[in-house]
Design a protein around this motif. Structure first.
Motif, PDB file in Angstrom:
ATOM      1  N   UNK A  65       0.814  -1.226   0.000  1.00 59.27           N
ATOM      2  CA  UNK A  65       0.000   0.000   0.000  1.00 59.27           C
ATOM      3  C   UNK A  65       0.845   1.272   0.000  1.00 59.27           C
ATOM      4  N   UNK A  66       0.455   2.214  -0.821  1.00 57.88           N
ATOM      5  CA  UNK A  66       1.189   3.484  -0.942  1.00 57.88           C
ATOM      6  C   UNK A  66       1.175   4.274   0.365  1.00 57.88           C
ATOM      7  N   UNK A  67       0.131   4.127   1.168  1.00 53.82           N
ATOM      8  CA  UNK A  67       0.065   4.889   2.418  1.00 53.82           C
ATOM      9  C   UNK A  67       0.997   4.313   3.494  1.00 53.82           C
ATOM     10  N   UNK A  68       1.670   3.177   3.198  1.00 58.89           N
ATOM     11  CA  UNK A  68       2.641   2.587   4.123  1.00 58.89           C
ATOM     12  C   UNK A  68       4.033   2.536   3.485  1.00 58.89           C
ATOM     13  N   UNK A  69       4.313   3.484   2.601  1.00 65.27           N
ATOM     14  CA  UNK A  69       5.582   3.510   1.868  1.00 65.27           C
ATOM     15  C   UNK A  69       6.772   3.676   2.812  1.00 65.27           C
ATOM     16  N   UNK A  70       6.561   4.314   3.970  1.00 63.18           N
ATOM     17  CA  UNK A  70       7.659   4.505   4.915  1.00 63.18           C
ATOM     18  C   UNK A  70       8.228   3.177   5.417  1.00 63.18           C
ATOM     19  N   UNK A  71       7.464   2.102   5.353  1.00 70.97           N
ATOM     20  CA  UNK A  71       7.952   0.782   5.756  1.00 70.97           C
ATOM     21  C   UNK A  71       9.045   0.276   4.807  1.00 70.97           C
ATOM     22  N   UNK A  72       9.089   0.820   3.599  1.00 73.69           N
ATOM     23  CA  UNK A  72      10.047   0.362   2.597  1.00 73.69           C
ATOM     24  C   UNK A  72      11.329   1.184   2.560  1.00 73.69           C
ATOM     25  N   UNK A  73      11.430   2.194   3.391  1.00 74.93           N
ATOM     26  CA  UNK A  73      12.633   3.026   3.415  1.00 74.93           C
ATOM     27  C   UNK A  73      13.806   2.231   3.981  1.00 74.93           C
ATOM     28  N   UNK A  74      15.017   2.527   3.530  1.00 73.79           N
ATOM     29  CA  UNK A  74      16.173   1.719   3.937  1.00 73.79           C
ATOM     30  C   UNK A  74      16.354   1.562   5.443  1.00 73.79           C
ATOM     31  N   UNK A  75      16.110   2.600   6.228  1.00 66.33           N
ATOM     32  CA  UNK A  75      16.336   2.497   7.670  1.00 66.33           C
ATOM     33  C   UNK A  75      15.260   1.667   8.354  1.00 66.33           C
ATOM     34  N   UNK A  76      14.166   1.333   7.664  1.00 68.87           N
ATOM     35  CA  UNK A  76      13.128   0.455   8.218  1.00 68.87           C
ATOM     36  C   UNK A  76      13.206  -0.959   7.642  1.00 68.87           C
ATOM     37  N   UNK A  77      14.128  -1.189   6.735  1.00 72.52           N
ATOM     38  CA  UNK A  77      14.237  -2.473   6.030  1.00 72.52           C
ATOM     39  C   UNK A  77      14.760  -3.555   6.970  1.00 72.52           C
ATOM     40  N   UNK A  78      14.055  -4.702   6.955  1.00 74.18           N
ATOM     41  CA  UNK A  78      14.485  -5.856   7.719  1.00 74.18           C
ATOM     42  C   UNK A  78      14.639  -7.022   6.737  1.00 74.18           C
ATOM     43  N   UNK A  79      15.888  -7.382   6.413  1.00 73.09           N
ATOM     44  CA  UNK A  79      16.094  -8.477   5.454  1.00 73.09           C
ATOM     45  C   UNK A  79      15.530  -9.789   5.988  1.00 73.09           C
ATOM     46  N   UNK A  80      14.969 -10.580   5.078  1.00 76.13           N
ATOM     47  CA  UNK A  80      14.460 -11.892   5.498  1.00 76.13           C
ATOM     48  C   UNK A  80      15.636 -12.827   5.741  1.00 76.13           C
ATOM     49  N   UNK A  81      15.484 -13.689   6.691  1.00 71.19           N
ATOM     50  CA  UNK A  81      16.596 -14.575   7.029  1.00 71.19           C
ATOM     51  C   UNK A  81      16.582 -15.867   6.247  1.00 71.19           C
TER      52      UNK A  81
END
Length: 81
Positions: A65-81
């Motif tokens: 969702x575009x209204x949750x774009x902040x979740x995709x910013x680099x400082x919020x990124x959590x790589x999958x293990x």
């Protein structure tokens, strides 16, 4: 007080300016600037840029969702293990 730490972090961005000279169009140059900024921000946040960009583009393609774009910013990124 000095800004050596900041200058060292942004130096790679300045080195890529020559690449943008051959963008072919103003919008191409702006697009390159956006991508270079995302790559540099990922590196600053100690994230592998390819992994970050791949995961982010996949999330957008999957309908993030575009209204949750902040979740995709680099400082919020959590790589999958």
């Amino acid at each position: 007080m000095d800004s050596n730490a900041v200058e060292n972090l942004i130096r790679p961005i300045a080195l890529t300016r020559k690449n943008a000279l051959f963008a072919g169009h103003d919008e191409g140059g702006r697009t390159w600037g956006r991508i270079a900024s995302l790559i540099a921000t990922a590196k600053i946040n100690e994230i592998e840029p390819f992994v970050y960009l791949k995961a982010t583009l996949e999330a957008i393609a999957a309908g993030h969702p575009a209204n949750r774009i902040d979740e995709l910013l680099p400082w919020n990124f959590k790589p999958s293990s």
